[in-house]
Design an enzyme around this catalytic site. Structure first.
Site, mmCIF file in Angstrom:
data_model
loop_
_atom_site.group_PDB
_atom_site.id
_atom_site.type_symbol
_atom_site.label_atom_id
_atom_site.label_comp_id
_atom_site.label_asym_id
_atom_site.label_seq_id
_atom_site.Cartn_x
_atom_site.Cartn_y
_atom_site.Cartn_z
ATOM 1 N N CYS A 91 15.093 6.478 -5.309
ATOM 2 C CA CYS A 91 13.915 7.091 -4.701
ATOM 3 C C CYS A 91 13.107 7.902 -5.729
ATOM 4 O O CYS A 91 12.513 7.334 -6.624
ATOM 5 C CB CYS A 91 14.319 7.919 -3.491
ATOM 6 S SG CYS A 91 12.960 8.221 -2.331
ATOM 7 N N ARG A 126 3.997 5.826 5.289
ATOM 8 C CA ARG A 126 5.285 6.280 4.767
ATOM 9 C C ARG A 126 6.380 5.321 5.191
ATOM 10 O O ARG A 126 6.417 4.874 6.341
ATOM 11 C CB ARG A 126 5.605 7.689 5.247
ATOM 12 C CG ARG A 126 6.831 8.286 4.558
ATOM 13 C CD ARG A 126 6.992 9.761 4.819
ATOM 14 N NE ARG A 126 8.093 10.298 4.039
ATOM 15 C CZ ARG A 126 7.994 10.714 2.777
ATOM 16 N NH1 ARG A 126 6.828 10.672 2.178
ATOM 17 N NH2 ARG A 126 9.040 11.184 2.118
ATOM 18 N N HIS A 191 18.639 5.275 0.390
ATOM 19 C CA HIS A 191 19.703 6.285 0.415
ATOM 20 C C HIS A 191 20.851 5.733 1.264
ATOM 21 O O HIS A 191 20.848 4.570 1.637
ATOM 22 C CB HIS A 191 19.179 7.586 1.011
ATOM 23 C CG HIS A 191 17.935 8.094 0.342
ATOM 24 N ND1 HIS A 191 17.950 8.705 -0.891
ATOM 25 C CD2 HIS A 191 16.631 8.056 0.720
ATOM 26 C CE1 HIS A 191 16.715 9.042 -1.231
ATOM 27 N NE2 HIS A 191 15.891 8.655 -0.273
#
Length: 235
Positions: A91, A126, A191
């Site tokens: 990320c 997003r 993640h």
């Protein structure tokens, strides 16, 4: 046979549990009888020139900017790449390895570390939620990679980098691909921590660092976790 895993700047790049990637690598090496150690480096500490695998995780805009400044001043990550060490970044860590990345609502571009031929700018929406990708160049059930993405940046790859995976569910880089690979430098968005969800990817990093293949580990609980995660994202 020994292996040093280096966890970089968790106070800046460690807000999404990505430190778990270091624990996964450490245990999977130790289960195979490899003398593996974990070194944690925080701002103000010098990155060791003895490291074999360097790990960076997620963080906010300000933390990204601070991490880049400190890593440039230290120079240890660039030396690691020069001597063919493995770098695995998630990320925000992935974004700062590139040439530039955007911060804030204004997408203010900041210079990155230049270790991956990628650039990151703010995307139209997003990316939040489960992501499922197919690991390029790999076959079988272990080629499916799962994780949780949460990022506003979209990443464009230059000619020196190749995508890590192709997106089946989710956004990834924003163009149907996910992550980037350039030599032994790997960046990815998910993640989870991503190496706990995808042990074959963890073993791939170990094999790159060690310079040879590894026998598979039989861990039923890991197989069951993957089965549940794959079933959940596939609906």
């Amino acid at each position: 046979m020994s292996l040093e895993i280096v966890l970089v700047y968790q106070s800046l790049l460690g807000i999404y549990g990505d430190q778990g990637n270091a624990k996964v690598l450490l245990k999977r090496a130790q289960w195979r009888g490899i003398d593996a150690t974990l070194t944690q480096v925080e701002p103000g500490d010098a990155l060791p020139d003895s490291g074999d695998i360097f790990l960076l995780g997620g963080g906010e805009d300000g933390a990204q900017t601070s991490a880049v400044r400190l890593l440039k001043a230290d120079g240890g990550l660039h030396r690691a790449v020069d001597r063919d060490a493995v770098v695995f970044a998630v990320c925000a860590g992935y974004q700062i390895l590139g040439h530039s990345f955007g911060v804030g609502d204004a997408d203010d571009l900041r210079e990155g570390l230049g270790l991956l031929d990628v650039t990151t700018t703010r995307g139209p929406e997003r990316a939040v939620g489960e992501i499922l990708t197919h690991w390029n160049g790999h076959e079988g059930e272990q080629a499916w990679l799962t994780g949780f993405e949460n990022h506003g940046g979209y990443t464009a790859l230059g000619p020196q980098a190749t995508p890590l995976a192709t997106v089946e569910v989710g956004i990834g880089n924003g163009d149907g691909t996910e992550g980037a690979v350039q030599g032994k430098v790997l960046g990815t968005y998910p993640h989870g921590p991503v190496l706990a969800r995808n042990p074959a990817l963890a073993d791939h990093l170990l094999e790159q660092a060690l310079g040879h293949g590894l026998d598979p580990l039989e861990r039923w609980e890991h197989d069951e976790l993957r089965r549940q995660r794959l079933a959940a994202v596939r609906g």
